[in-house]
Write a protein that holds these residues in place. Structure first.
Motif, PDB file in Angstrom:
ATOM      1  N   CYS A   1      34.091 -65.928   7.876  1.00 49.33           N
ATOM      2  CA  CYS A   1      33.979 -67.350   7.568  1.00 49.33           C
ATOM      3  C   CYS A   1      32.540 -67.754   7.826  1.00 49.33           C
ATOM      4  O   CYS A   1      32.037 -67.612   8.945  1.00 49.33           O
ATOM      5  CB  CYS A   1      34.927 -68.179   8.437  1.00 49.33           C
ATOM      6  SG  CYS A   1      34.743 -69.952   8.120  1.00 49.33           S
ATOM      7  N   TRP A   2      31.888 -68.253   6.784  1.00 49.10           N
ATOM      8  CA  TRP A   2      30.500 -68.710   6.871  1.00 49.10           C
ATOM      9  C   TRP A   2      30.515 -70.208   6.616  1.00 49.10           C
ATOM     10  O   TRP A   2      30.849 -70.662   5.516  1.00 49.10           O
ATOM     11  CB  TRP A   2      29.673 -67.958   5.843  1.00 49.10           C
ATOM     12  CG  TRP A   2      28.253 -68.374   5.699  1.00 49.10           C
ATOM     13  CD1 TRP A   2      27.474 -69.061   6.594  1.00 49.10           C
ATOM     14  CD2 TRP A   2      27.418 -68.135   4.568  1.00 49.10           C
ATOM     15  NE1 TRP A   2      26.217 -69.246   6.095  1.00 49.10           N
ATOM     16  CE2 TRP A   2      26.151 -68.681   4.843  1.00 49.10           C
ATOM     17  CE3 TRP A   2      27.619 -67.500   3.353  1.00 49.10           C
ATOM     18  CZ2 TRP A   2      25.090 -68.624   3.941  1.00 49.10           C
ATOM     19  CZ3 TRP A   2      26.568 -67.431   2.459  1.00 49.10           C
ATOM     20  CH2 TRP A   2      25.311 -67.988   2.761  1.00 49.10           C
TER      21      TRP A   2
ATOM     22  N   GLY B   1      25.557 -72.780   8.940  1.00 51.35           N
ATOM     23  CA  GLY B   1      24.698 -71.600   8.965  1.00 51.35           C
ATOM     24  C   GLY B   1      25.247 -70.475   9.826  1.00 51.35           C
ATOM     25  O   GLY B   1      24.721 -69.370   9.807  1.00 51.35           O
ATOM     26  N   GLN B   2      26.311 -70.728  10.570  1.00 48.85           N
ATOM     27  CA  GLN B   2      26.907 -69.680  11.398  1.00 48.85           C
ATOM     28  C   GLN B   2      28.093 -69.059  10.681  1.00 48.85           C
ATOM     29  O   GLN B   2      28.756 -69.704   9.861  1.00 48.85           O
ATOM     30  CB  GLN B   2      27.369 -70.242  12.742  1.00 48.85           C
ATOM     31  CG  GLN B   2      26.231 -70.680  13.631  1.00 48.85           C
ATOM     32  CD  GLN B   2      26.728 -71.156  14.979  1.00 48.85           C
ATOM     33  OE1 GLN B   2      27.705 -71.906  15.073  1.00 48.85           O
ATOM     34  NE2 GLN B   2      26.043 -70.713  16.035  1.00 48.85           N
ATOM     35  N   ALA B   3      28.366 -67.788  11.029  1.00 49.13           N
ATOM     36  CA  ALA B   3      29.483 -67.063  10.426  1.00 49.13           C
ATOM     37  C   ALA B   3      30.226 -66.299  11.509  1.00 49.13           C
ATOM     38  O   ALA B   3      29.652 -65.938  12.543  1.00 49.13           O
ATOM     39  CB  ALA B   3      28.980 -66.110   9.349  1.00 49.13           C
ATOM     40  N   LEU B   4      31.494 -66.046  11.270  1.00 44.05           N
ATOM     41  CA  LEU B   4      32.340 -65.298  12.187  1.00 44.05           C
ATOM     42  C   LEU B   4      33.091 -64.245  11.398  1.00 44.05           C
ATOM     43  O   LEU B   4      33.672 -64.550  10.359  1.00 44.05           O
ATOM     44  CB  LEU B   4      33.327 -66.243  12.888  1.00 44.05           C
ATOM     45  CG  LEU B   4      34.282 -65.607  13.893  1.00 44.05           C
ATOM     46  CD1 LEU B   4      33.507 -65.109  15.118  1.00 44.05           C
ATOM     47  CD2 LEU B   4      35.360 -66.607  14.321  1.00 44.05           C
ATOM     48  N   LYS B   5      33.072 -63.009  11.893  1.00 45.32           N
ATOM     49  CA  LYS B   5      33.837 -61.911  11.284  1.00 45.32           C
ATOM     50  C   LYS B   5      34.919 -61.503  12.271  1.00 45.32           C
ATOM     51  O   LYS B   5      34.653 -61.339  13.462  1.00 45.32           O
ATOM     52  CB  LYS B   5      32.923 -60.724  10.993  1.00 45.32           C
ATOM     53  CG  LYS B   5      33.663 -59.522  10.445  1.00 45.32           C
ATOM     54  CD  LYS B   5      32.729 -58.339  10.340  1.00 45.32           C
ATOM     55  CE  LYS B   5      33.527 -57.080  10.104  1.00 45.32           C
ATOM     56  NZ  LYS B   5      32.812 -55.894  10.534  1.00 45.32           N
ATOM     57  N   PHE B   6      36.159 -61.346  11.764  1.00 42.87           N
ATOM     58  CA  PHE B   6      37.260 -60.940  12.637  1.00 42.87           C
ATOM     59  C   PHE B   6      38.319 -60.206  11.817  1.00 42.87           C
ATOM     60  O   PHE B   6      38.281 -60.192  10.587  1.00 42.87           O
ATOM     61  CB  PHE B   6      37.862 -62.147  13.369  1.00 42.87           C
ATOM     62  CG  PHE B   6      38.343 -63.251  12.475  1.00 42.87           C
ATOM     63  CD1 PHE B   6      39.655 -63.305  12.035  1.00 42.87           C
ATOM     64  CD2 PHE B   6      37.470 -64.261  12.072  1.00 42.87           C
ATOM     65  CE1 PHE B   6      40.095 -64.326  11.216  1.00 42.87           C
ATOM     66  CE2 PHE B   6      37.904 -65.294  11.256  1.00 42.87           C
ATOM     67  CZ  PHE B   6      39.218 -65.325  10.828  1.00 42.87           C
ATOM     68  N   ASP B   7      39.243 -59.578  12.522  1.00 45.59           N
ATOM     69  CA  ASP B   7      40.344 -58.865  11.882  1.00 45.59           C
ATOM     70  C   ASP B   7      41.356 -59.908  11.419  1.00 45.59           C
ATOM     71  O   ASP B   7      41.951 -60.615  12.239  1.00 45.59           O
ATOM     72  CB  ASP B   7      40.974 -57.888  12.867  1.00 45.59           C
ATOM     73  CG  ASP B   7      41.966 -56.947  12.214  1.00 45.59           C
ATOM     74  OD1 ASP B   7      42.700 -57.379  11.291  1.00 45.59           O
ATOM     75  OD2 ASP B   7      42.019 -55.783  12.623  1.00 45.59           O
TER      76      ASP B   7
ATOM     77  N   THR C   1      32.414 -70.692   3.080  1.00 48.79           N
ATOM     78  CA  THR C   1      32.721 -69.513   2.288  1.00 48.79           C
ATOM     79  C   THR C   1      33.562 -68.601   3.166  1.00 48.79           C
ATOM     80  O   THR C   1      33.197 -68.336   4.319  1.00 48.79           O
ATOM     81  CB  THR C   1      31.436 -68.779   1.856  1.00 48.79           C
ATOM     82  OG1 THR C   1      30.665 -69.661   1.030  1.00 48.79           O
ATOM     83  CG2 THR C   1      31.745 -67.513   1.088  1.00 48.79           C
ATOM     84  N   ILE C   2      34.696 -68.162   2.649  1.00 42.69           N
ATOM     85  CA  ILE C   2      35.572 -67.245   3.376  1.00 42.69           C
ATOM     86  C   ILE C   2      35.714 -65.998   2.513  1.00 42.69           C
ATOM     87  O   ILE C   2      35.974 -66.092   1.312  1.00 42.69           O
ATOM     88  CB  ILE C   2      36.952 -67.877   3.652  1.00 42.69           C
ATOM     89  CG1 ILE C   2      36.788 -69.131   4.501  1.00 42.69           C
ATOM     90  CG2 ILE C   2      37.879 -66.868   4.333  1.00 42.69           C
ATOM     91  CD1 ILE C   2      38.057 -69.945   4.682  1.00 42.69           C
ATOM     92  N   ILE C   3      35.531 -64.854   3.138  1.00 42.93           N
ATOM     93  CA  ILE C   3      35.606 -63.590   2.416  1.00 42.93           C
ATOM     94  C   ILE C   3      36.634 -62.688   3.094  1.00 42.93           C
ATOM     95  O   ILE C   3      36.618 -62.537   4.314  1.00 42.93           O
ATOM     96  CB  ILE C   3      34.230 -62.896   2.386  1.00 42.93           C
ATOM     97  CG1 ILE C   3      33.193 -63.819   1.744  1.00 42.93           C
ATOM     98  CG2 ILE C   3      34.306 -61.555   1.658  1.00 42.93           C
ATOM     99  CD1 ILE C   3      31.779 -63.330   1.855  1.00 42.93           C
ATOM    100  N   HIS C   4      37.538 -62.113   2.309  1.00 43.03           N
ATOM    101  CA  HIS C   4      38.486 -61.121   2.797  1.00 43.03           C
ATOM    102  C   HIS C   4      38.058 -59.775   2.224  1.00 43.03           C
ATOM    103  O   HIS C   4      37.923 -59.632   1.004  1.00 43.03           O
ATOM    104  CB  HIS C   4      39.906 -61.423   2.325  1.00 43.03           C
ATOM    105  CG  HIS C   4      40.458 -62.698   2.878  1.00 43.03           C
ATOM    106  ND1 HIS C   4      41.581 -63.297   2.378  1.00 43.03           N
ATOM    107  CD2 HIS C   4      40.049 -63.494   3.897  1.00 43.03           C
ATOM    108  CE1 HIS C   4      41.838 -64.397   3.056  1.00 43.03           C
ATOM    109  NE2 HIS C   4      40.921 -64.542   3.985  1.00 43.03           N
ATOM    110  N   ILE C   5      37.850 -58.799   3.094  1.00 37.04           N
ATOM    111  CA  ILE C   5      37.403 -57.471   2.678  1.00 37.04           C
ATOM    112  C   ILE C   5      38.411 -56.443   3.168  1.00 37.04           C
ATOM    113  O   ILE C   5      38.673 -56.359   4.379  1.00 37.04           O
ATOM    114  CB  ILE C   5      36.017 -57.129   3.267  1.00 37.04           C
ATOM    115  CG1 ILE C   5      34.991 -58.188   2.864  1.00 37.04           C
ATOM    116  CG2 ILE C   5      35.579 -55.728   2.836  1.00 37.04           C
ATOM    117  CD1 ILE C   5      33.657 -58.048   3.566  1.00 37.04           C
ATOM    118  N   GLU C   6      38.984 -55.651   2.245  1.00 39.54           N
ATOM    119  CA  GLU C   6      39.887 -54.580   2.655  1.00 39.54           C
ATOM    120  C   GLU C   6      39.148 -53.663   3.601  1.00 39.54           C
ATOM    121  O   GLU C   6      37.979 -53.349   3.394  1.00 39.54           O
ATOM    122  CB  GLU C   6      40.363 -53.777   1.440  1.00 39.54           C
ATOM    123  CG  GLU C   6      41.347 -54.507   0.566  1.00 39.54           C
ATOM    124  CD  GLU C   6      41.792 -53.663  -0.617  1.00 39.54           C
ATOM    125  OE1 GLU C   6      41.511 -52.438  -0.639  1.00 39.54           O
ATOM    126  OE2 GLU C   6      42.409 -54.227  -1.516  1.00 39.54           O
TER     127      GLU C   6
END
Length: 178
Positions: free
Chosen positions: A125-126, A146-152, A168-173
């Motif tokens: 999530c950015w 300007g901050q982003a968080l990556k998690f499972d 912007t939300i990105i889902h990556i397999e």
């Protein structure tokens, strides 16, 4: 799917060769594939055998699968966004193999405690505008623009909108890790 979508384009071999500054002769010597065979392959005038694919991939420090993927998807793909609402969030979404990209807007006070169903993937999530709080099972993160968080994404998580927000939300397999 059209016939053009099923065609492999091995002109990518010429692109790889030129990027490495190699001649057909050098690739031929390193791979054991004739210059004529390489030339025909680069012009998509013959089919490639698995052994040839493997030997050619090694010249460029790739796996055979990587080279095949390049030949399969060397063209750019254009898609139109799908527009929809999920709970209080307004979404635009585009999806490609292994990745979903969302542009989301939500108003202050909105919450989404059961986001879209997830498979085995990462979520990023950015935050572009506003303020949000993302709650995970053992941690809470407050993001500013300007901050982003990556998690499972398989973990239970919720979004709390602290200010009118855009993200912007990105889902990556997980099989497409970066």
């Amino acid at each position: 799917m059209s016939a053009a979508d099923l065609t492999l384009d091995f002109s990518v071999v010429r692109d790889l060769r030129k990027r490495e500054g190699m001649t057909l002769e050098e690739v031929s010597r390193k791979s054991g594939i004739s210059i004529a065979g390489l030339s025909k392959l680069e012009r998509n005038q013959n089919m490639i055998e698995l052994d040839t694919l493997y030997r050619l991939a090694r010249v460029f420090s790739l796996s055979a699968t990587d080279l095949l993927n390049l030949a399969e998807s060397c063209s750019a793909r254009c898609k139109d966004a799908e527009v929809y609402q999920s709970g209080p969030f307004d979404f635009e979404k585009v999806s490609f193999k292994g990745i979903d990209c969302f542009h989301a807007k939500a108003d202050k006070g909105d919450e989404l405690s059961k986001p879209e169903a997830h498979g085995d993937e990462f979520e990023i999530c950015w935050l572009l505008k506003g303020g949000i709080r993302i709650t995970l099972p053992r941690e809470v993160h407050t993001l500013a623009p300007g901050q982003a968080l990556k998690f499972d994404a398989a973990l239970a998580h919720s979004y709390e909108i602290l200010e009118d927000s855009e993200m912007t939300i990105i889902h990556i397999e997980k099989t497409h890790r970066f």
